[in-house]
Design an enzyme around this catalytic site. Structure first.
Site, PDB file in Angstrom:
ATOM      1  N   GLY A 156      42.173  32.008  33.274  1.00 61.66           N
ATOM      2  CA  GLY A 156      41.552  33.193  33.883  1.00 61.66           C
ATOM      3  C   GLY A 156      41.218  34.240  32.824  1.00 61.66           C
ATOM      4  N   ASP A 157      42.065  34.366  31.813  1.00 61.21           N
ATOM      5  CA  ASP A 157      41.797  35.334  30.730  1.00 61.21           C
ATOM      6  C   ASP A 157      40.574  34.901  29.928  1.00 61.21           C
ATOM      7  OD1 ASP A 157      44.108  36.672  31.523  1.00 61.21           O
ATOM      8  OD2 ASP A 157      45.362  35.490  30.164  1.00 61.21           O
TER       9      ASP A 157
END
Ligand code: RIB
Length: 307
Positions: free
Chosen positions: A253-254
């Site tokens: 997600g980062d």
């Protein structure tokens, strides 16, 4: 004038155990490997953006200890501007205990340490540097009050505010969401924040519409290997994920958010930006670790061309 990507958020040292499967509550199992690796959602997003070639700066807090020094050195080596990182005299550097199973799935427990001391003084250090047109990436691993203040001030300064609401909170004040240009929960976070079940594309679309009704400019719900759903007031889009074999989904997600910010800073439209972000996340899950898995631009381009 090139836009700068600012990240206001956490730095953690990740204590990563690899195991054949994740333990049940109360169960002890034997792992196979242990690593101490740089992480933290804020720092990961900063490294993702910097490795893709963007001018990137991180504002946050570490402890006055070996982990803190190691994290700052790693960020500097990746080209992230680190002069906005304060060294807390009392709290230790944040840590995350992570278990990763054979299928690349993970569980994470974060002990915030110095990240938990982030406050108005740090927001001042951030907003003193922002210029109109810059982008700001926020997450929820530092105190919510500081995140809210940073979003409010950045928005007023003409900065694009991108919020990754991780870890999830169900107590967001109503006035916060209208300060957010782009809100990027994953499935679990979207469900906790909206109170709606989010299990597939249709339910994610309903949750995204609710978030837009509540004031975010663009709701982008990340569905992992299923891709992402995007909604604004007048458009709904589905972006499929790239078909790659994941070996470690930590910080996927980062990677996505760092990639999205870079694409938008370079003036890409919504659809190509979402595709680019999806490719950055796909490249990241093919390599173990958090910051260590963030791809250079050439790796993303090669991946996109190979599909
Ligand atoms: O998003 C992954 C990150 O979550 C890890 O690097 C860990 O530090 C936690 O913050």
């Amino acid at each position: 004038m090139p836009k700068t990507i600012y990240v206001f958020g956490s730095l953690n040292m990740d204590l990563v155990c690899r195991t054949p499967r994740l333990p049940q509550p109360g169960e002890t199992i034997l792992g196979t490997h242990f690593d101490t690796l740089p992480g933290g959602k804020g720092a990961n997003q900063a490294v993702a953006a910097a490795r893709l070639g963007a001018a990137t700066a991180l504002v946050g807090r570490v402890g006055d200890d070996a982990f803190g020094r190691q994290l700052i050195e790693g960020l500097r080596a990746d080209g992230v501007a680190v002069d906005g990182i304060a060294v807390d005299a009392i709290a230790p550097t944040g840590v995350a205990a992570i278990a990763v199973d054979a299928a690349g799935c993970n569980t994470i427990v974060v002990v915030p340490g110095a990240n938990g001391q982030v406050g108005p003084e740090d927001v001042d250090r951030l907003t003193g540097q922002l210029q109109p047109g810059d982008l700001l990436l926020l997450q929820f691993e530092v105190p919510l009050e500081a995140v809210i203040l940073a979003a409010q001030r950045a928005k007023a300064q003409g900065v694009t505010v991108i919020v990754d609401p991780a870890p999830a909170r169900s107590d967001l004040p109503a006035a916060f969401l209208p300060t957010v240009d782009i809100f990027t929960p994953n499935q679990i976070e979207a469900s906790q924040i909206t109170g709606l079940p989010v299990t597939d594309i249709a339910t994610a679309t309903a949750a995204a519409h609710q978030l837009v009704q509540r004031g975010v400019g663009l709701a982008l719900i990340k569905l992992g290997s299923e891709g992402a759903v995007l909604a604004t007031r007048d458009r709904t889009l589905y972006q499929p994920a790239l078909p790659v074999t994941a070996i470690d989904t930590v910080a996927a997600g980062d990677a996505f958010n760092g990639g999205l910010a870079v694409a938008l800073a370079e003036g890409m439209g919504l659809e190509p930006a979402a595709r680019f972000a999806t490719a950055v996340a796909a490249a990241a899950v093919m390599v173990p670790g958090a910051q260590g898995s963030m791809p250079e631009l050439s790796r993303v381009d090669t991946l996109l061309q190979s599909l």
